[in-house]
Design a protein around this motif. Sequence first.
Motif, PDB file in Angstrom:
ATOM      1  N   PHE A 149      -2.898 -13.696  -1.721  1.00 27.40           N
ATOM      2  CA  PHE A 149      -2.178 -12.661  -0.984  1.00 27.40           C
ATOM      3  C   PHE A 149      -0.965 -12.277  -1.828  1.00 27.40           C
ATOM      4  CE2 PHE A 149       0.971 -11.919   2.700  1.00 27.40           C
ATOM      5  CZ  PHE A 149       0.561 -10.616   2.921  1.00 27.40           C
ATOM      6  N   ILE A 150      -0.854 -11.010  -2.144  1.00 30.79           N
ATOM      7  CA  ILE A 150       0.262 -10.524  -2.962  1.00 30.79           C
ATOM      8  C   ILE A 150       1.192  -9.710  -2.066  1.00 30.79           C
ATOM      9  CG2 ILE A 150       0.954  -9.131  -4.939  1.00 30.79           C
ATOM     10  CD1 ILE A 150      -1.811  -9.676  -6.160  1.00 30.79           C
ATOM     11  N   ARG A 151       2.416 -10.204  -1.905  1.00 36.38           N
ATOM     12  CA  ARG A 151       3.375  -9.562  -1.021  1.00 36.38           C
ATOM     13  C   ARG A 151       3.988  -8.334  -1.679  1.00 36.38           C
ATOM     14  NH1 ARG A 151       5.272 -13.417   3.626  1.00 36.38           N
ATOM     15  NH2 ARG A 151       5.080 -11.347   4.478  1.00 36.38           N
ATOM     16  N   ARG A 152       4.756  -7.584  -0.914  1.00 37.49           N
ATOM     17  CA  ARG A 152       5.298  -6.320  -1.424  1.00 37.49           C
ATOM     18  C   ARG A 152       6.215  -6.541  -2.619  1.00 37.49           C
ATOM     19  NH1 ARG A 152       2.494  -2.070   0.377  1.00 37.49           N
ATOM     20  NH2 ARG A 152       4.292  -0.663   0.181  1.00 37.49           N
ATOM     21  N   ASP A 153       6.846  -7.713  -2.680  1.00 39.58           N
ATOM     22  CA  ASP A 153       7.767  -7.985  -3.785  1.00 39.58           C
ATOM     23  C   ASP A 153       7.047  -8.585  -4.993  1.00 39.58           C
ATOM     24  OD1 ASP A 153       7.172 -10.540  -2.950  1.00 39.58           O
ATOM     25  OD2 ASP A 153       9.250 -11.115  -2.517  1.00 39.58           O
ATOM     26  N   GLY A 154       5.737  -8.665  -4.935  1.00 37.37           N
ATOM     27  CA  GLY A 154       4.976  -9.199  -6.059  1.00 37.37           C
ATOM     28  C   GLY A 154       4.780 -10.697  -6.016  1.00 37.37           C
ATOM     29  N   GLU A 156      -5.862 -10.171  -1.418  1.00 42.40           N
ATOM     30  CA  GLU A 156      -5.275  -9.250  -0.450  1.00 42.40           C
ATOM     31  C   GLU A 156      -3.929  -8.765  -0.971  1.00 42.40           C
ATOM     32  OE1 GLU A 156      -6.404  -8.224   2.530  1.00 42.40           O
ATOM     33  OE2 GLU A 156      -7.802  -9.756   3.287  1.00 42.40           O
ATOM     34  N   LEU A 157      -3.714  -7.456  -0.915  1.00 40.87           N
ATOM     35  CA  LEU A 157      -2.407  -6.880  -1.173  1.00 40.87           C
ATOM     36  C   LEU A 157      -1.759  -6.581   0.174  1.00 40.87           C
ATOM     37  CD1 LEU A 157      -3.278  -4.239  -3.921  1.00 40.87           C
ATOM     38  CD2 LEU A 157      -2.325  -6.513  -4.263  1.00 40.87           C
ATOM     39  N   GLU A 158      -0.510  -6.986   0.323  1.00 41.15           N
ATOM     40  CA  GLU A 158       0.202  -6.627   1.551  1.00 41.15           C
ATOM     41  C   GLU A 158       0.397  -5.115   1.567  1.00 41.15           C
ATOM     42  OE1 GLU A 158       3.965  -8.169   4.231  1.00 41.15           O
ATOM     43  OE2 GLU A 158       4.159  -8.255   2.063  1.00 41.15           O
ATOM     44  N   GLY A 159      -0.276  -4.460   2.492  1.00 42.38           N
ATOM     45  CA  GLY A 159      -0.222  -3.006   2.501  1.00 42.38           C
ATOM     46  C   GLY A 159      -1.146  -2.448   3.546  1.00 42.38           C
ATOM     47  N   SER A 160      -1.446  -1.167   3.407  1.00 44.61           N
ATOM     48  CA  SER A 160      -2.292  -0.483   4.384  1.00 44.61           C
ATOM     49  C   SER A 160      -2.945   0.708   3.693  1.00 44.61           C
ATOM     50  CB  SER A 160      -1.451  -0.003   5.564  1.00 44.61           C
ATOM     51  OG  SER A 160      -0.628   1.082   5.141  1.00 44.61           O
ATOM     52  N   ASP A 161      -3.773   1.401   4.456  1.00 44.79           N
ATOM     53  CA  ASP A 161      -4.432   2.586   3.901  1.00 44.79           C
ATOM     54  C   ASP A 161      -3.511   3.800   3.869  1.00 44.79           C
ATOM     55  OD1 ASP A 161      -6.660   0.993   3.764  1.00 44.79           O
ATOM     56  OD2 ASP A 161      -7.901   2.197   5.128  1.00 44.79           O
ATOM     57  N   ILE A 162      -2.285   3.684   4.418  1.00 42.36           N
ATOM     58  CA  ILE A 162      -1.413   4.862   4.523  1.00 42.36           C
ATOM     59  C   ILE A 162      -0.141   4.737   3.699  1.00 42.36           C
ATOM     60  CG2 ILE A 162      -2.298   5.486   6.802  1.00 42.36           C
ATOM     61  CD1 ILE A 162       0.411   4.370   7.933  1.00 42.36           C
ATOM     62  N   ASP A 163       0.015   3.652   2.947  1.00 38.15           N
ATOM     63  CA  ASP A 163       1.214   3.489   2.123  1.00 38.15           C
ATOM     64  C   ASP A 163       0.829   3.168   0.688  1.00 38.15           C
ATOM     65  OD1 ASP A 163       3.415   3.844   3.906  1.00 38.15           O
ATOM     66  OD2 ASP A 163       2.962   1.885   4.798  1.00 38.15           O
ATOM     67  N   LYS A 164       1.637   3.659  -0.232  1.00 41.78           N
ATOM     68  CA  LYS A 164       1.470   3.257  -1.625  1.00 41.78           C
ATOM     69  C   LYS A 164       1.784   1.775  -1.775  1.00 41.78           C
ATOM     70  CE  LYS A 164       2.567   7.576  -4.009  1.00 41.78           C
ATOM     71  NZ  LYS A 164       3.518   8.243  -4.909  1.00 41.78           N
ATOM     72  N   PHE A 165       1.150   1.155  -2.735  1.00 40.61           N
ATOM     73  CA  PHE A 165       1.496  -0.226  -3.076  1.00 40.61           C
ATOM     74  C   PHE A 165       2.695  -0.212  -4.017  1.00 40.61           C
ATOM     75  CE2 PHE A 165      -2.960  -0.111  -1.916  1.00 40.61           C
ATOM     76  CZ  PHE A 165      -3.021  -1.115  -0.965  1.00 40.61           C
ATOM     77  N   GLU A 166       3.366  -1.346  -4.102  1.00 39.93           N
ATOM     78  CA  GLU A 166       4.572  -1.454  -4.928  1.00 39.93           C
ATOM     79  C   GLU A 166       4.190  -1.797  -6.371  1.00 39.93           C
ATOM     80  OE1 GLU A 166       7.532  -0.785  -3.858  1.00 39.93           O
ATOM     81  OE2 GLU A 166       7.237  -0.787  -1.680  1.00 39.93           O
ATOM     82  N   SER A 167       5.011  -1.356  -7.289  1.00 39.58           N
ATOM     83  CA  SER A 167       4.724  -1.646  -8.699  1.00 39.58           C
ATOM     84  C   SER A 167       4.741  -3.150  -8.960  1.00 39.58           C
ATOM     85  CB  SER A 167       5.711  -0.923  -9.616  1.00 39.58           C
ATOM     86  OG  SER A 167       7.028  -1.262  -9.270  1.00 39.58           O
ATOM     87  N   ALA A 168       5.576  -3.894  -8.230  1.00 38.98           N
ATOM     88  CA  ALA A 168       5.594  -5.352  -8.397  1.00 38.98           C
ATOM     89  C   ALA A 168       4.258  -5.961  -7.979  1.00 38.98           C
ATOM     90  CB  ALA A 168       6.727  -5.963  -7.563  1.00 38.98           C
ATOM     91  N   GLN A 169       3.592  -5.348  -7.018  1.00 34.89           N
ATOM     92  CA  GLN A 169       2.278  -5.860  -6.605  1.00 34.89           C
ATOM     93  C   GLN A 169       1.236  -5.625  -7.694  1.00 34.89           C
ATOM     94  OE1 GLN A 169       2.349  -3.664  -2.684  1.00 34.89           O
ATOM     95  NE2 GLN A 169       1.657  -5.649  -1.941  1.00 34.89           N
ATOM     96  N   TYR A 170       1.273  -4.446  -8.296  1.00 36.58           N
ATOM     97  CA  TYR A 170       0.336  -4.187  -9.391  1.00 36.58           C
ATOM     98  C   TYR A 170       0.577  -5.140 -10.554  1.00 36.58           C
ATOM     99  CZ  TYR A 170      -1.316   0.138  -7.208  1.00 36.58           C
ATOM    100  OH  TYR A 170      -1.884   1.049  -6.356  1.00 36.58           O
ATOM    101  N   ALA A 171       1.839  -5.397 -10.856  1.00 38.05           N
ATOM    102  CA  ALA A 171       2.149  -6.284 -11.982  1.00 38.05           C
ATOM    103  C   ALA A 171       1.559  -7.670 -11.748  1.00 38.05           C
ATOM    104  CB  ALA A 171       3.668  -6.363 -12.174  1.00 38.05           C
TER     105      ALA A 171
END
Length: 187
Positions: A86-91, A125-140
């Motif tokens: 699980f990857i949180r919004r802060d990465g 799992e990425l912390e997120g939803s179908d209606i919000d962009k993911f954070e760059s820290a999550q992609y990293a």
Amino acid sequence: MNVIEIDHTGWISNENDAIQIAHISSPNHDARPDCAIDMIVIHNISLPPCEYGGNGVIDLFTNQLNPDAHPYYAEIHMLKVSSHFFIRRDGSLIQFVSCLARAWHAGASKWQNRERCNDFSVGIELEGSDIDKFESAQYATLIQLIRALKLHYPIAHVVGHSDIAPGRKTDPGPYFDWETVNALIKI
Ligand SMILES: [Zn+2]
């Protein structure tokens, strides 16, 4: 050099604390059948839906979700599910299940005539939803994690939950940047 290491038991660790990593064991797994781990499944999740930063996902994956805490929790608290990661919004990154075990993340699923994708996949799992962009820290973090998985297992497919359960699942959703991820995970 890769910042995430995976040991022989299938648990990750961190080089130089580059990424905040926690291990929280989930009971929602069992033994894999005898087959190679060759797929990564990307998901999104947030509990309550579209609210970020709380402990709902951790509670769900560890069978501790309080059905009285939110109307939606009353519908899902009995589910026995967990991803491996699980990857949180802060990465930051939480691992719930060893990569060597079969985590219960995909449900009924099929990819290229193979069913039961949990058998041969790692779920992220990425912390997120179908209606919000993911954070760059999550992609990293995601890219480092996928690179580490590719070094340890014969990963041949990186797919979305919606790819293996079309019509039933929509995650990781329209905001997930496949183009960038696919470009950066080639190693
Ligand atoms: Zn999913």
